[in-house]
Design a protein around this motif. Sequence first.
Motif, PDB file in Angstrom:
ATOM      1  N   PHE A 298       6.232  -1.807  -8.960  1.00  0.00           N
ATOM      2  CA  PHE A 298       5.298  -0.705  -9.163  1.00  0.00           C
ATOM      3  C   PHE A 298       5.087   0.115  -7.894  1.00  0.00           C
ATOM      4  O   PHE A 298       4.325   1.079  -7.911  1.00  0.00           O
ATOM      5  CB  PHE A 298       3.957  -1.236  -9.664  1.00  0.00           C
ATOM      6  CG  PHE A 298       4.054  -1.987 -10.962  1.00  0.00           C
ATOM      7  CD1 PHE A 298       4.990  -1.623 -11.912  1.00  0.00           C
ATOM      8  CD2 PHE A 298       3.219  -3.068 -11.230  1.00  0.00           C
ATOM      9  CE1 PHE A 298       5.099  -2.313 -13.105  1.00  0.00           C
ATOM     10  CE2 PHE A 298       3.323  -3.765 -12.427  1.00  0.00           C
ATOM     11  CZ  PHE A 298       4.259  -3.395 -13.368  1.00  0.00           C
ATOM     12  N   ALA A 299       5.733  -0.275  -6.800  1.00  0.00           N
ATOM     13  CA  ALA A 299       5.600   0.452  -5.536  1.00  0.00           C
ATOM     14  C   ALA A 299       6.884   1.194  -5.196  1.00  0.00           C
ATOM     15  O   ALA A 299       7.145   1.487  -4.037  1.00  0.00           O
ATOM     16  CB  ALA A 299       5.242  -0.522  -4.410  1.00  0.00           C
TER      17      ALA A 299
ATOM     18  N   SER B 131       0.845  -1.185   0.000  1.00  0.00           N
ATOM     19  CA  SER B 131       0.000   0.000   0.000  1.00  0.00           C
ATOM     20  C   SER B 131       0.884   1.239   0.000  1.00  0.00           C
ATOM     21  O   SER B 131       1.723   1.409   0.885  1.00  0.00           O
ATOM     22  CB  SER B 131      -0.918   0.006   1.228  1.00  0.00           C
ATOM     23  OG  SER B 131      -1.573   1.257   1.359  1.00  0.00           O
TER      24      SER B 131
ATOM     25  N   ARG C 141      -2.693   4.011  -3.270  1.00  0.00           N
ATOM     26  CA  ARG C 141      -3.004   2.889  -4.160  1.00  0.00           C
ATOM     27  C   ARG C 141      -2.494   1.592  -3.556  1.00  0.00           C
ATOM     28  O   ARG C 141      -1.706   1.602  -2.612  1.00  0.00           O
ATOM     29  CB  ARG C 141      -2.373   3.100  -5.539  1.00  0.00           C
ATOM     30  CG  ARG C 141      -0.856   3.072  -5.537  1.00  0.00           C
ATOM     31  CD  ARG C 141      -0.304   3.395  -6.920  1.00  0.00           C
ATOM     32  NE  ARG C 141       1.150   3.237  -6.994  1.00  0.00           N
ATOM     33  CZ  ARG C 141       2.020   4.163  -6.667  1.00  0.00           C
ATOM     34  NH1 ARG C 141       1.594   5.344  -6.213  1.00  0.00           N
ATOM     35  NH2 ARG C 141       3.322   3.933  -6.772  1.00  0.00           N
TER      36      ARG C 141
ATOM     37  N   GLU D 204      -0.661  -2.160  -4.580  1.00  0.00           N
ATOM     38  CA  GLU D 204       0.165  -2.828  -5.584  1.00  0.00           C
ATOM     39  C   GLU D 204       0.490  -4.233  -5.108  1.00  0.00           C
ATOM     40  O   GLU D 204       0.660  -4.473  -3.920  1.00  0.00           O
ATOM     41  CB  GLU D 204       1.478  -2.060  -5.835  1.00  0.00           C
ATOM     42  CG  GLU D 204       1.300  -0.643  -6.342  1.00  0.00           C
ATOM     43  CD  GLU D 204       0.812  -0.572  -7.775  1.00  0.00           C
ATOM     44  OE1 GLU D 204       0.740  -1.635  -8.433  1.00  0.00           O
ATOM     45  OE2 GLU D 204       0.516   0.547  -8.247  1.00  0.00           O
ATOM     46  N   THR D 205       0.569  -5.162  -6.070  1.00  0.00           N
ATOM     47  CA  THR D 205       0.999  -6.526  -5.760  1.00  0.00           C
ATOM     48  C   THR D 205       2.395  -6.809  -6.283  1.00  0.00           C
ATOM     49  O   THR D 205       3.028  -7.781  -5.870  1.00  0.00           O
ATOM     50  CB  THR D 205       0.018  -7.547  -6.377  1.00  0.00           C
ATOM     51  OG1 THR D 205      -0.094  -7.301  -7.787  1.00  0.00           O
ATOM     52  CG2 THR D 205      -1.359  -7.411  -5.739  1.00  0.00           C
ATOM     53  N   ASN D 206       2.893  -5.942  -7.167  1.00  0.00           N
ATOM     54  CA  ASN D 206       4.242  -6.084  -7.707  1.00  0.00           C
ATOM     55  C   ASN D 206       5.130  -5.033  -7.067  1.00  0.00           C
ATOM     56  O   ASN D 206       4.868  -3.831  -7.180  1.00  0.00           O
ATOM     57  CB  ASN D 206       4.216  -5.910  -9.228  1.00  0.00           C
ATOM     58  CG  ASN D 206       5.532  -6.301  -9.874  1.00  0.00           C
ATOM     59  OD1 ASN D 206       6.595  -6.253  -9.252  1.00  0.00           O
ATOM     60  ND2 ASN D 206       5.467  -6.718 -11.135  1.00  0.00           N
TER      61      ASN D 206
END
Length: 334
Positions: free
Chosen positions: A196-197, A110, A189, A191-193
């Motif tokens: 991308f965080a 997160s 937002r 993110e699971t990857n």
Amino acid sequence: MVDEKNDPHENEPQDSKVLNQEEIDSILGYGVSVTDTASQKNGVQAILNSNMVSYERLPMLEIVFDRLIRLMATSLRNFTQDNVEASLESIESMRFGEYIDSLTLPTLLSVFKAEEWDNYCLMSLDSSLIYSMVDVLLGGRRGTAAMRIEGRPYTTIELNIIKEIIQLILADLSTAFDPITSVGFIFDRLETNPRFATITRMSNAVIVAHLRIDMEDRGGRIDLMIPYATLEPVRELLLQMFMGERFGRDTIWENHLMSQLWETNVDIHAVLKETSIHLSDVSGWQKGSFLPLDMAPQDQVTVFCGDVPLFNGALGRHEDRVVIRIEGKAEKNG
């Protein structure tokens, strides 16, 4: 036969030694064998990591995280209607790249923003905590571990539930910072990857707080990752050694100082008029000479204390004394 008298190495010091390539590589940390322990650090790594700041230099952070776990325990108990225990496992400093590499997939990341600090932070929740929360909130049996289904993404219901939990934690984190500074943490937002965080450079220093959430035999971990750049606006406040350092007051000394100030004597003087004249005119003054001030009777007089103007007033007479009637505060020049 070798002529000892003409030996070119005769005059060299006995202690001098030329390092071979293997010894140079060992000093610089190159060519380390695979059998070496992972915890062993070479010289180059020590130099690179010498600028790493330890979280102990920001002692107020430990108080903030301690307040956070107590607030989280209450909030999650009310949210799940279950017996929830929160604990702080550790706080450590590392580089952002090291933290991203240490994450165990699958995990949910997160990204949230500190509004007043105008920068971002990161919160990670492991899969065991996510499935445990979903299981508790959707009526799972007590005393059974949450089932984990491999190879599938998180559903919309699971993501919405976790989003609500994250917003609860962010509200508690904001409350935990209140005694030090006012800051609001806004969810950005999910993110699971981990790629991308990315919210800061891989080499930047960050603080990671490892939290543990337990619900009887279920639970998991939450990591709060805050870059040092995010904390820079409140760094001076976090350097305090205790909470009262920010609000501490000595009322006895304040009252004593105030009583003494009221009894202090100060010298004041009144300036009727200021004018500029030539030095040649001053040299011609004699006894009985007049200095024209170009001043009307109704012009104001300024009262000074040292070089500080205090009041403006009108010049007058009371009985046999010249007096000044105060009419207002004087304006400070510059």
